[in-house]
Scaffold this motif. Structure first.
Motif, short mmCIF file in Angstrom:
data_model
loop_
_atom_site.label_atom_id
_atom_site.label_comp_id
_atom_site.label_asym_id
_atom_site.label_seq_id
_atom_site.Cartn_x
_atom_site.Cartn_y
_atom_site.Cartn_z
N PRO A 51 -1.83 10.26 31.90
CA PRO A 51 -0.45 10.14 32.35
C PRO A 51 0.28 9.08 31.53
O PRO A 51 -0.29 8.06 31.16
CB PRO A 51 -0.58 9.72 33.82
CG PRO A 51 -1.95 9.17 33.95
CD PRO A 51 -2.80 9.86 32.94
N ALA A 52 1.59 9.34 31.28
CA ALA A 52 2.38 8.41 30.47
C ALA A 52 3.76 8.19 31.09
O ALA A 52 4.73 7.94 30.39
CB ALA A 52 2.51 8.93 29.04
N TYR A 57 3.01 12.76 29.26
CA TYR A 57 1.57 12.81 29.05
C TYR A 57 1.21 12.30 27.65
O TYR A 57 2.03 12.34 26.73
CB TYR A 57 1.07 14.25 29.25
CG TYR A 57 1.58 14.83 30.54
CD1 TYR A 57 1.01 14.48 31.76
CD2 TYR A 57 2.69 15.68 30.56
CE1 TYR A 57 1.50 14.97 32.96
CE2 TYR A 57 3.20 16.18 31.74
CZ TYR A 57 2.60 15.82 32.95
OH TYR A 57 3.10 16.29 34.12
N TYR A 58 -0.01 11.82 27.55
CA TYR A 58 -0.46 11.19 26.31
C TYR A 58 -1.77 11.83 25.85
O TYR A 58 -2.68 12.05 26.66
CB TYR A 58 -0.69 9.69 26.56
CG TYR A 58 -1.33 8.97 25.39
CD1 TYR A 58 -0.63 8.79 24.20
CD2 TYR A 58 -2.63 8.49 25.48
CE1 TYR A 58 -1.22 8.14 23.13
CE2 TYR A 58 -3.21 7.82 24.41
CZ TYR A 58 -2.50 7.65 23.24
OH TYR A 58 -3.08 7.00 22.18
N SER A 59 -1.84 12.14 24.57
CA SER A 59 -3.09 12.64 24.00
C SER A 59 -3.42 11.84 22.75
O SER A 59 -2.53 11.34 22.05
CB SER A 59 -2.98 14.13 23.66
OG SER A 59 -2.06 14.34 22.61
N ARG A 60 -4.70 11.72 22.49
CA ARG A 60 -5.18 10.97 21.34
C ARG A 60 -6.09 11.89 20.54
O ARG A 60 -7.07 12.41 21.05
CB ARG A 60 -5.94 9.73 21.82
CG ARG A 60 -6.40 8.80 20.72
CD ARG A 60 -7.21 7.64 21.30
NE ARG A 60 -6.39 6.76 22.14
CZ ARG A 60 -6.67 6.47 23.39
NH1 ARG A 60 -7.74 6.98 23.99
NH2 ARG A 60 -5.88 5.65 24.08
N GLY A 328 12.35 11.61 27.76
CA GLY A 328 12.40 10.73 28.91
C GLY A 328 11.67 11.28 30.12
O GLY A 328 11.09 12.38 30.08
N PRO A 329 11.66 10.53 31.21
CA PRO A 329 10.96 10.95 32.44
C PRO A 329 11.38 12.34 32.89
O PRO A 329 12.56 12.72 32.81
CB PRO A 329 11.39 9.88 33.45
CG PRO A 329 11.72 8.68 32.62
CD PRO A 329 12.31 9.21 31.36
N GLY A 330 10.39 13.10 33.36
CA GLY A 330 10.66 14.44 33.88
C GLY A 330 10.73 15.55 32.86
O GLY A 330 10.95 16.71 33.22
N THR A 331 10.53 15.23 31.57
CA THR A 331 10.69 16.24 30.52
C THR A 331 9.40 16.99 30.19
O THR A 331 9.44 17.97 29.44
CB THR A 331 11.22 15.60 29.22
OG1 THR A 331 10.29 14.60 28.78
CG2 THR A 331 12.60 14.98 29.44
N GLY A 332 8.26 16.53 30.69
CA GLY A 332 7.00 17.19 30.37
C GLY A 332 6.54 16.92 28.95
O GLY A 332 5.66 17.63 28.43
N THR A 333 7.08 15.89 28.31
CA THR A 333 6.75 15.59 26.92
C THR A 333 5.29 15.18 26.76
O THR A 333 4.73 14.48 27.60
CB THR A 333 7.66 14.45 26.40
OG1 THR A 333 9.01 14.87 26.48
CG2 THR A 333 7.32 14.07 24.98
N ARG A 389 3.43 11.45 17.24
CA ARG A 389 4.36 12.55 17.53
C ARG A 389 4.76 12.62 19.00
O ARG A 389 4.08 12.09 19.87
CB ARG A 389 3.69 13.88 17.15
CG ARG A 389 3.40 14.03 15.67
CD ARG A 389 4.61 14.50 14.92
NE ARG A 389 4.39 14.57 13.48
CZ ARG A 389 5.17 15.25 12.65
NH1 ARG A 389 6.21 15.93 13.12
NH2 ARG A 389 4.96 15.24 11.36
N PHE A 390 5.86 13.35 19.22
CA PHE A 390 6.22 13.77 20.57
C PHE A 390 6.50 15.27 20.53
O PHE A 390 7.03 15.79 19.55
CB PHE A 390 7.43 13.00 21.12
CG PHE A 390 8.68 13.12 20.28
CD1 PHE A 390 9.53 14.22 20.38
CD2 PHE A 390 9.04 12.11 19.40
CE1 PHE A 390 10.68 14.32 19.62
CE2 PHE A 390 10.21 12.19 18.63
CZ PHE A 390 11.02 13.31 18.74
N THR A 391 6.10 15.96 21.59
CA THR A 391 6.33 17.40 21.70
C THR A 391 7.12 17.65 22.98
O THR A 391 6.65 17.36 24.08
CB THR A 391 5.00 18.18 21.76
OG1 THR A 391 4.15 17.74 20.69
CG2 THR A 391 5.23 19.67 21.63
N THR A 392 8.32 18.21 22.82
CA THR A 392 9.18 18.47 23.97
C THR A 392 9.94 19.77 23.73
O THR A 392 10.09 20.20 22.58
CB THR A 392 10.16 17.29 24.19
OG1 THR A 392 10.82 17.44 25.44
CG2 THR A 392 11.19 17.19 23.08
#
Length: 604
Positions: A51-52, A57-60, A328-333, A389-392
């Protein structure tokens, strides 16, 4: 499982069955966008993502798997004539069995996710080139694909030709033992273009694993567009500009090499002083497919993607407030390889704020190392990876165009190119001759560093910003561009822009950039409409100071004068470099050479 998912397309079923058996997958799961919440929940429970923030969300990724690997990326076909200078061509008869052998049994014990997708708005005239099915053994890859493409069985069950989908297979492999970067490197990222198959082995990162994006959206689509003679697939941003006073609407697309400001331009907002009159809309920051519309004869463009896969580094409220809102918050990024706080579920990256968080408790860098446990010798090391990166999804971008899902696309008024250079390139130079505009795109480049090229100030050429994504020979590529643009009854104006010219004395940037970049684009559109004349130079038309709308723009007159001046001696040197560069491409159309000679003669 295929029956349960109501997947009826027979060729797709056969394709899935073959690869499930070949890779040894323990189970098969067909996914659609509606599965996202469940897949997020499962990935969180499995520790694959963290969780981020609120619906963030966060992935490594693996420490050896953090970027595209051009040296391991190949285009394969059955025709040796398809070999170009930059497409890393290999015979399909060699690469397909090699990849099949690497993938044999490599997904044992894993789930094979079946991701049916569409790389175009439904109903697009280019829809028949847009359908694909990615098979992947990585759940996080599925989450990225749901954000970057339209995902669902409905996109492949009703194809006019059930066999016309792109077959995209991704197998992660044993990332610990692939010999990344050595002579024993086992990674292969292959687009078998004339068979419309994509086979990627040995990564779970972005461009190597989200096969709808670069492999399909650029390499495969570019090949399809060439073979069909119907369209161009380019690494282009696409934006819209509305003059609220007149009601006129314009669209601009264009290519920029890495680190030349493409995403920031695509997501640009008007300067405060111009916001009352002009509105800027976002369509896409990375890929555009261009075709001639038979109804009005104009060039139309679509963004085939469904989301944004953006570089996090240096993205902040000043450089790109649009992107910050989109993640931002709520975007599912999904954030990848930024720093993450395991206690507060926050993320941070270099450039997000001037300094890292003062309290390092709970923060881990992109490798998973606790910042608080770093030794003195590691104190200055980055917290996030430079390619974090960010994915949205596109829908999260606050200034997304209202018609971004229009299957027809939008008419293109201007095509621009821009590479980061400290000199020689002015703020903007317009090119009204289409062949010279295409020639300019073919010789697009960004300034090299000592590390990259060993020659300070010499450009690393990147034709149309497609150098890493070429799928057929450069001479044929130039001819295809001339054909598509030449078929238009109303051709777009071309231009070259440069936001990065520096003062030779103290090195400061001459142009403020960011939101002020709208100003030269407005001049370009006025020039196209015969509402400005500019100043003719050997390399294009430059605006006069009086023609630029500089209301509220803080820039010194001396800087502005330098930005709107051509250094003839520097350009003569550049022309010589261009001639050497172009000479390596076989079959380059005479129209391109003629354009080159015209510019060279004007400079003399």
């Amino acid at each position: 499982m295929l029956d349960e998912a109501e997947l009826k397309n027979v060729p797709v079923r056969e394709y899935v069955r073959f690869w499930a058996e070949h890779t040894g997958a323990a189970r098969v799961e067909v996914v659609s966008a509606s599965d996202d919440a469940r897949l997020i929940r499962e990935a969180l429970e499995a520790g694959e993502i963290l969780p981020a923030g609120e619906q963030l969300y966060y992935s490594r990724s693996h420490v050896k798997d953090t970027a595209r690997s051009e040296e391991r990326t190949f285009v394969a076909t059955n025709n040796p004539a398809d070999e170009g200078v930059y497409n890393n061509w290999r015979p399909a008869a060699e690469m397909r069995p090699l990849l099949e052998e690497h993938m044999r049994g490599a997904s044992e014990g894993k789930t094979m996710y079946v991701v049916p997708y569409l790389m175009a708005p439904p109903g697009s005239p280019l829809e028949r080139y847009a359908a694909g099915v990615e098979l992947t053994d990585d759940r996080t890859v599925v989450l990225h694909m749901i954000r970057m493409a339209r995902v669902g069985v409905e996109y492949i069950d009703n194809l006019a030709d059930p066999n016309s989908f792109v077959r995209a297979v991704h197998v992660t492999g044993d990332l610990e033992n692939l010999g990344q970067g050595t002579t024993e490197d086992q990674r292969y990222f292959v687009t078998v273009a004339d068979e419309r198959s994509i086979l990627h082995f040995g990564s779970s990162y972005g461009g190597n694993a989200l096969l709808g994006k670069i492999a399909h959206g650029l390499r495969q689509a570019a090949y399809d567009g060439w073979v069909s003679g119907q369209f161009l697939a380019e690494q282009f941003m696409l934006l819209g500009i509305t003059d609220k006073q007149t009601g006129r609407r314009y669209h601009i697309c264009g290519g920029f090499p890495s680190a030349s400001g493409k995403t920031n331009l695509a997501m640009m907002l008007p300067p405060d002083d111009l916001g009352g009159r002009y509105q800027v809309d976002f369509y896409g920051d990375d890929i555009a497919w261009l075709r001639v519309d038979p109804d009005d004869g104009r060039i139309y463009a679509i963004n085939p993607e469904f989301g944004v896969f953006g570089v996090a580094k240096d993205t902040n409220q000043v450089t790109n407030p649009t992107a910050m809102a989109a993640v931002g918050p709520g975007t599912g990024t999904l954030f990848t390889n930024v720093a993450h706080n395991e206690l507060t579920a926050e993320v941070w990256w270099e450039g997000r704020t001037p300094q890292p968080p003062a309290d390092s408790i709970g923060w881990r860098d992109w490798t998973g190392t606790l910042i608080s446990e770093r030794g003195p010798d590691q104190a200055g090391e980055a917290w996030g990876h430079p390619n974090s990166r960010f994915t949205t999804t596109l829908a999260n971008v606050p200034n997304i165009a209202a018609d971004y899902t229009n299957p027809k696309g939008v008419p293109v008024d201007a095509i621009i190119f821009g590479g980061r250079t400290r000199d020689r390139e002015p703020l903007i130079r317009a090119i009204t001759d289409p062949a010279e505009g295409i020639y300019d795109g073919l010789t697009l480049g960004a300034e090299a560093t000592f590390a990259a090229e060993g020659i300070e100030g010499r450009l690393r050429y990147d034709a149309m910003s497609m150098r890493p994504f070429m799928s057929y020979p450069e001479g044929a590529y130039a001819a295809h561009w001339l054909k598509i643009i030449g078929a238009a009854s109303e051709q777009p104006i071309f231009a070259h822009v440069n936001w990065f010219q520096r003062d030779p004395e103290d090195g400061h940037f001459l142009w403020p950039g960011y939101r002020d970049n709208l100003r030269p684009l407005l001049w370009l559109l006025q020039l196209k409409n015969d509402e400005a004349t500019g100043t003719q130079t050997p390399v294009g038309i430059l605006p006069t100071i009086e023609e630029l709308n500089l209301e509220g723009c803080d820039i010194a007159t001396a800087d502005l004068e330098r930005l709107l001046t051509i250094d003839i001696a520097r350009w003569r040197q550049e022309i010589a470099n261009r001639e050497e560069y172009l000479a390596q491409f076989g079959g380059l159309p005479e129209a391109i050479w003629e354009a080159h000679r015209r510019v060279a003669a004007a400079l003399r």
